[in-house]
Design a protein around this motif. Structure first.
Motif, PDB file in Angstrom:
ATOM      1  N   TYR A   1      47.192  46.998  38.896  1.00 26.48           N
ATOM      2  CA  TYR A   1      46.264  48.018  38.444  1.00 26.48           C
ATOM      3  C   TYR A   1      45.460  48.505  39.646  1.00 26.48           C
ATOM      4  O   TYR A   1      44.785  47.714  40.306  1.00 26.48           O
ATOM      5  CB  TYR A   1      45.315  47.475  37.374  1.00 26.48           C
TER       6      TYR A   1
ATOM      7  N   VAL B   1      42.353  50.634  40.567  1.00 31.64           N
ATOM      8  CA  VAL B   1      41.157  51.112  39.883  1.00 31.64           C
ATOM      9  C   VAL B   1      40.268  51.848  40.877  1.00 31.64           C
ATOM     10  O   VAL B   1      39.848  51.273  41.888  1.00 31.64           O
ATOM     11  CB  VAL B   1      40.376  49.950  39.238  1.00 31.64           C
TER      12      VAL B   1
ATOM     13  N   PHE C   1      34.308  46.410  36.372  1.00 34.88           N
ATOM     14  CA  PHE C   1      35.446  46.442  35.472  1.00 34.88           C
ATOM     15  C   PHE C   1      36.006  45.036  35.291  1.00 34.88           C
ATOM     16  O   PHE C   1      35.874  44.174  36.159  1.00 34.88           O
ATOM     17  CB  PHE C   1      36.527  47.417  35.956  1.00 34.88           C
ATOM     18  N   ARG C   2      36.613  44.803  34.136  1.00 37.46           N
ATOM     19  CA  ARG C   2      37.204  43.505  33.821  1.00 37.46           C
ATOM     20  C   ARG C   2      38.262  43.688  32.740  1.00 37.46           C
ATOM     21  O   ARG C   2      38.296  44.720  32.053  1.00 37.46           O
ATOM     22  CB  ARG C   2      36.163  42.490  33.366  1.00 37.46           C
ATOM     23  N   PHE C   3      39.136  42.684  32.637  1.00 33.86           N
ATOM     24  CA  PHE C   3      40.204  42.677  31.645  1.00 33.86           C
ATOM     25  C   PHE C   3      39.884  41.590  30.629  1.00 33.86           C
ATOM     26  O   PHE C   3      39.780  40.412  30.981  1.00 33.86           O
ATOM     27  CB  PHE C   3      41.555  42.409  32.306  1.00 33.86           C
TER      28      PHE C   3
ATOM     29  N   MET D   1      41.798  38.396  37.301  1.00 39.61           N
ATOM     30  CA  MET D   1      42.401  39.373  38.209  1.00 39.61           C
ATOM     31  C   MET D   1      42.572  38.743  39.586  1.00 39.61           C
ATOM     32  O   MET D   1      41.700  38.006  40.057  1.00 39.61           O
ATOM     33  CB  MET D   1      41.502  40.603  38.352  1.00 39.61           C
TER      34      MET D   1
ATOM     35  N   SER E   1      35.479  39.587  36.993  1.00 38.06           N
ATOM     36  CA  SER E   1      35.104  40.995  36.984  1.00 38.06           C
ATOM     37  C   SER E   1      34.837  41.426  38.420  1.00 38.06           C
ATOM     38  O   SER E   1      34.558  40.598  39.296  1.00 38.06           O
ATOM     39  CB  SER E   1      33.869  41.242  36.108  1.00 38.06           C
TER      40      SER E   1
ATOM     41  N   PHE F   1      40.719  46.806  28.574  1.00 36.59           N
ATOM     42  CA  PHE F   1      40.186  47.015  29.922  1.00 36.59           C
ATOM     43  C   PHE F   1      38.804  47.603  29.718  1.00 36.59           C
ATOM     44  O   PHE F   1      38.628  48.548  28.939  1.00 36.59           O
ATOM     45  CB  PHE F   1      41.068  47.989  30.711  1.00 36.59           C
TER      46      PHE F   1
ATOM     47  N   THR G   1      36.161  51.563  27.065  1.00 39.17           N
ATOM     48  CA  THR G   1      37.291  50.646  27.010  1.00 39.17           C
ATOM     49  C   THR G   1      38.604  51.406  26.955  1.00 39.17           C
ATOM     50  O   THR G   1      38.661  52.574  26.559  1.00 39.17           O
ATOM     51  CB  THR G   1      37.210  49.729  25.779  1.00 39.17           C
TER      52      THR G   1
ATOM     53  N   ILE H   1      44.976  47.695  26.054  1.00 40.20           N
ATOM     54  CA  ILE H   1      46.199  47.186  26.678  1.00 40.20           C
ATOM     55  C   ILE H   1      46.975  46.442  25.601  1.00 40.20           C
ATOM     56  O   ILE H   1      46.445  45.521  24.960  1.00 40.20           O
ATOM     57  CB  ILE H   1      45.879  46.237  27.838  1.00 40.20           C
TER      58      ILE H   1
END
Length: 573
Positions: free
Chosen positions: A232, A234, A245-247, A252, A269, A293, A307, A310
């Protein structure tokens, strides 16, 4: 002497051998001719207005080939990129290629200080090379306040096949253009700034042009196969705020920042500040269902969050409504500063060039010039302006690059109005005197320069330099003194093009000014940039040689006082 008759069979063999050799040599020469230049990528863009409702309110946005965000430019290191832009707007237009170094070629930079804008109803073709470069970048319009209407999109450069990448090829490579957004039109926002008012707080955050409420009602933006790993990229393409940002439910692995492979640390994050791009690897190693995401504003009283869904292929079940949060409050600044210090250049990885990245020992080069940058806000004729060291940049009818090249600089601007190290009290504070002028600083070709940014304001700042990658060696609270150099990272600081400066703090970068041309250093805040917080480095080659800088392209647009002037004598090798 007896004459020997020729052997017909031997002659046929010789003829065959000569013919084969001739064909081989012809093919080799043809191959060399064909491969004399690196591959070309051709794009045609029709830039127009359209009506969309990114935050639920219909507004005018800029579309490129009907898309918002615009189409992805996806190239390989050393590719030549040709973009033919047709301007179907009702105003002049320019694009810049944020992070592309444009070696010897500031003619393609796409700023009002380097280029005449593309008039409505006409077209112009950009031609630049992503020379010895990899990484994640983006483009956006630089004229008027067009950036507030969109017109941005991803620009990625991958390594050539012969250059190894320090991680396995991902299952897919996704780009995320995230940033804050205003529901007012760019025309209304421009009028607001021109009248003397600040833009105020944005209305939301967009992810690839969409706003997600985190309720699971949105269609999936990305898909992942269980067990596979995805890249990804970003970018914070916003106008005012840093983002975190964070998943949801996933960690990550950081692998790249603005063209540099990084030490591959794991994060829950990541902060990405205005103008910055970061690449992470995410493995689909959780229960197969939907996840979010998440992107939210940082260092703001009211946190704006968006958001994107995913979806695991074959998975069942919606994403959890528990949205992971970013650090908050004053501890968030310390947390973010420590995260910056954890970013390290991967010195064992190859870059876009054949030599290892660690072969450039920047920490062993003597500093020849130190420039301190103070950002400030003030009023001129009762209207808000932003300045760098007391000078608020203005663009005239003639780009400063063209004026300099045509020998007419003295009719357009004066060099070095801005001091390298002014007294801080004279250039900061709300009531300091601000001078409006084209802000151009002379720079000595190939000097090794230290630039220190001091932020005496309460908001975080972010700065971008065109034409170069620099070493981001330090960021600390307080004020800078020469003794602070002992805290610099002189071994493996990230080579990048954007640096953040926290409130009441300073940041330092180091670089060699080895790229001849006219290069812009600017605040990445849209209102600050528009209202003067930027300046240009004039980096002239003393030899006026094609080895150092390209000649002005034949199809360059001319405007202002240089229109109709005879062209200067071309540079020679």
């Amino acid at each position: 002497m007896k004459k020997i008759s020729p052997n017909p069979q031997m002659d046929r063999r010789k003829i065959s051998l000569v013919a084969t050799l001739a064909v081989f040599l012809y093919g080799l020469s043809a191959s060399l001719i064909v491969n004399a230049e690196d591959p070309y990528l051709f794009y045609t863009w029709n830039v127009s207005y359209g009506t969309l409702s990114p935050l639920g309110v219909p507004q005018q946005v800029i579309l490129i080939n009907g898309q918002f965000p615009g189409p992805r430019i996806n190239g390989t290191s050393n590719n030549n990129v040709v973009v033919n832009v047709f301007n179907n707007l009702d105003e002049p237009l320019l694009f810049t290629w944020n992070g592309i170094q444009q070696r010897k070629n500031s003619w393609q930079e796409g700023l009002l200080g380097t280029n005449c804008p593309i008039a409505p109803g006409t077209n112009f073709t950009y031609h630049f090379q992503v020379k010895d470069q990899i990484g994640s970048y983006y483009y956006y319009p630089t004229t008027s306040l067009h950036r507030a209407a969109g017109g941005y999109g991803p620009l990625t450069v991958v390594s050539r096949d012969l250059i190894p990448v320090p991680f396995d090829a991902p299952e897919a490579d996704y780009t995320i253009m995230a940033g804050d957004w205003y529901s007012k039109s760019h025309v209304a926002l421009k009028k607001q700034l021109d009248s003397g008012s600040a833009l105020g707080r944005p209305d939301g955050v967009l992810i690839n042009g969409k706003f997600g409420k985190g309720d699971g009602a949105d269609a999936p933006m990305f898909n992942m196969t269980p067990g596979k790993t995805y890249r990804y990229r970003v970018c914070n393409v916003g106008m005012k705020n840093s983002l975190n940002f964070r998943f949801q439910g996933h960690k990550m692995k950081l692998v790249e920042i603005e063209g540099s492979h990084t030490v591959q640390n794991m994060y829950d994050s990541l902060d990405v500040h205005l103008g910055q791009c970061i690449s992470v690897l995410v493995t689909a190693d959780q229960a197969p269902k939907d996840y979010f995401f998440v992107a939210s504003t940082r260092f703001t009283k009211e946190v704006l969050t968006s958001t994107a869904t995913i979806r695991y292929i074959g998975g069942k079940g919606p994403a959890s409504d528990v949205i992971p949060t970013a650090p908050t409050g004053t501890n968030g600044i310390a947390w973010s500063m420590n995260q910056f210090r954890s970013f390290r250049w991967n010195l064992t990885a190859s870059a876009a060039r054949p030599n290892p990245q660690g072969s450039y020992h920047y920490g062993q080069i003597n500093i020849t010039r130190t420039i301190k940058i103070y950002n400030s806000a003030g009023e001129v004729d009762s209207k808000l302006r932003y300045a760098v060291n007391g000078i608020s940049h203005v663009d005239g009818e003639t780009p400063v690059k063209l004026a300099e090249y045509f020998g007419a600089a003295d009719k357009v601007f004066k060099y070095n109005l801005m001091l390298d190290q002014p007294d801080v009290a004279s250039v900061t504070g709300k009531k300091v005197a601000i001078k409006l002028a084209p802000n151009v600083v002379n720079a000595t070709f190939r000097n090794f320069v230290e630039i220190v940014f001091e932020n005496h304001e309460k908001s975080i700042q972010s700065w971008h330099l065109d034409g170069y990658s620099f070493f981001a060696v330090a960021t600390e609270p307080g004020t800078w003194t020469p003794e602070k150099r002992k805290n610099y990272n002189l071994l493996d600081a990230i080579s990048r093009n954007t640096i953040q400066v926290y409130p009441g703090s300073w940041s330092a970068i180091m670089l060699t000014l080895d790229n001849a041309g006219m290069w812009n250093l600017r605040s990445t805040s849209l209102e600050r940039q528009y209202l003067g917080q930027q300046f240009y480095f004039s980096v002239l080659s003393p030899n006026y040689s094609l080895r150092d800088e390209y000649n002005i392209p034949d199809d360059s647009l001319l405007c202002g006082i240089v229109k109709g002037m005879p062209p200067p004598k071309p540079y020679t090798p």
